[in-house]
Design a protein around this motif. Sequence first.
Motif, short mmCIF file in Angstrom:
data_model
loop_
_atom_site.label_atom_id
_atom_site.label_comp_id
_atom_site.label_asym_id
_atom_site.label_seq_id
_atom_site.Cartn_x
_atom_site.Cartn_y
_atom_site.Cartn_z
N SER A 216 -105.14 -3.27 -50.28
CA SER A 216 -104.30 -2.69 -49.60
C SER A 216 -104.24 -1.05 -49.47
CB SER A 216 -102.63 -2.45 -50.71
OG SER A 216 -102.01 -1.76 -49.96
N THR A 217 -103.59 -0.56 -48.32
CA THR A 217 -104.03 0.81 -47.93
C THR A 217 -102.93 1.79 -48.37
OG1 THR A 217 -103.09 0.46 -45.85
CG2 THR A 217 -105.43 0.20 -45.91
N GLY A 218 -102.05 1.15 -49.17
CA GLY A 218 -101.05 1.58 -49.52
C GLY A 218 -99.59 1.66 -48.74
N ASP A 219 -99.76 1.30 -47.51
CA ASP A 219 -98.79 1.11 -46.67
C ASP A 219 -98.78 -0.43 -45.75
OD1 ASP A 219 -100.96 1.51 -44.87
OD2 ASP A 219 -99.87 3.07 -43.80
N ALA A 220 -100.06 -1.15 -46.05
CA ALA A 220 -100.25 -2.49 -45.55
C ALA A 220 -101.06 -3.07 -46.44
CB ALA A 220 -100.68 -2.35 -44.11
N LEU A 221 -101.23 -4.70 -46.39
CA LEU A 221 -102.08 -5.25 -47.15
C LEU A 221 -102.89 -6.19 -46.00
CD1 LEU A 221 -103.00 -6.60 -49.57
CD2 LEU A 221 -101.02 -8.28 -49.29
N TYR A 222 -104.51 -6.20 -46.16
CA TYR A 222 -105.34 -6.77 -45.43
C TYR A 222 -106.15 -7.69 -46.05
CZ TYR A 222 -103.99 -2.89 -42.23
OH TYR A 222 -103.34 -1.95 -41.21
N ILE A 223 -106.67 -8.58 -45.33
CA ILE A 223 -107.86 -9.52 -45.74
C ILE A 223 -108.85 -9.48 -44.75
CG2 ILE A 223 -108.25 -12.10 -45.92
CD1 ILE A 223 -105.39 -12.53 -46.93
N ALA A 224 -109.91 -9.38 -45.29
CA ALA A 224 -111.17 -9.32 -44.23
C ALA A 224 -112.06 -10.63 -44.70
CB ALA A 224 -111.98 -8.04 -44.62
N GLY A 225 -112.68 -11.06 -43.52
CA GLY A 225 -113.54 -12.43 -43.81
C GLY A 225 -114.52 -12.53 -42.94
N GLU A 226 -114.92 -14.07 -42.68
CA GLU A 226 -116.19 -14.10 -41.89
C GLU A 226 -115.71 -14.04 -40.35
OE1 GLU A 226 -118.37 -17.74 -42.60
OE2 GLU A 226 -116.44 -18.89 -42.79
N GLN A 227 -116.73 -14.09 -39.58
CA GLN A 227 -116.78 -14.17 -37.97
C GLN A 227 -115.64 -13.34 -37.39
OE1 GLN A 227 -117.27 -18.03 -36.41
NE2 GLN A 227 -118.39 -18.98 -38.22
N GLY A 228 -115.56 -12.08 -37.73
CA GLY A 228 -114.67 -11.26 -37.29
C GLY A 228 -113.17 -11.31 -37.82
N LEU A 229 -112.96 -11.92 -38.86
CA LEU A 229 -111.49 -12.35 -39.28
C LEU A 229 -111.02 -11.24 -39.98
CD1 LEU A 229 -109.15 -14.49 -39.57
CD2 LEU A 229 -110.32 -15.01 -41.42
N VAL A 230 -109.79 -10.76 -39.40
CA VAL A 230 -109.23 -9.39 -40.25
C VAL A 230 -107.76 -9.82 -40.16
CG1 VAL A 230 -108.31 -7.21 -40.23
CG2 VAL A 230 -110.86 -7.51 -39.64
N LEU A 231 -106.88 -10.01 -41.20
CA LEU A 231 -105.51 -10.52 -41.42
C LEU A 231 -104.79 -9.27 -41.82
CD1 LEU A 231 -107.00 -13.59 -42.64
CD2 LEU A 231 -105.46 -13.86 -40.85
#
Length: 359
Positions: A216-231
């Motif tokens: 979390s960045t404090g204002d949003a929750l993110y997931i990072a993965g393989e092959q350019g995946l960001v959620l």
Amino acid sequence: MCSYIKKVMQLALVVTLTLHGVVQAASFVDVLDLPARPSVLAMRSPLLDLGHAGQRLVAVGQRGHIVYSDDNGSSWQQAVVPVSSDLNAVYFPSAEQGWAVGNDGVVLHSSDAGATWSKQLDGRQIGDLMFKHYNALMLAKPDKEQWAVLAADGQRLIEEGADKPFLDVWFANDTVGYVVGMFNLILRTEDGGQTWTPFQDRIDNPQGFHLNAIASTGDALYIAGEQGLVLKWDDSQQRFTALETPYKGSYFGVGGQPGEVFVYGLRGQVLRSTDGGINWNRLDSGLQTSISCALLDNHGHYRLFTQSGHMLMSRGGNAPLQLVPQSQQAPVAGAILAADGALVLVGSRGVRALPGLEQ
């Protein structure tokens, strides 16, 4: 040469004993049932992540080793852990309650700031958990093909066994949290890990890419993965939605602060967004070595670390990344700031603490 000769002699001895019917198979104990062995060298064994349990520092790593420090990383004690699986990540949403995850689908919980741990989940249960969850949805709504596909994925996990690792863990508080891992493995709990709900239907990852990190960045929750995946978690849709990024290699981490998010990973790639992931700017690291972890220091600067032990610093905004000279350099898997400002690093050589950071 001496090592080779020893191996040859050991092999000859095993063959001889086998021919004489002397060798008996040792009793096999699954690492999920084998407590981590106490060792005075635990703090020097490979460690992969660390976190804050209040003022305490807690680090996790191979063979189920968990160590903790109450003096800003100067000395460490080994925790009591019920498994010997390699542990990949740890997170404490509060001073007492924490979770650690690792290979074999293991999820551990501590309620005493990391001194002792109990197992909440392992890979032997995950397939059955998924199958029952999505099979029930399939029976309720047989016209939706996704439920049948996900139920089949659960059945496949049952057949393959406990071989899928969790790679990261994040909790919003002492009850609500996520664990993520390889092949789109993601579970959510709303009761502190007593029960877990499969979340594969709530994530835009149709190709089943690995989920390497969640933060979390404090204002949003993110997931990072393989092959350019960001959620990014979308409250209105109640799901993780995919974001477009200009790099299609693997991201190993994500972090930031309100209004700003960084993703970083393979071949020194670092990307920054100030609009929630709509647009991204690339920060040139000047390196081809993978970025393994990052933190925000007490001066508001980002510190990034590579698998080869480099330290990079950005003084905020779109400031360029600068290589920070170090007296010693070793592979870094995790980094954190202690209460006294000391920089504590973990990696293949265990844990080490550096003096407080200067501007």
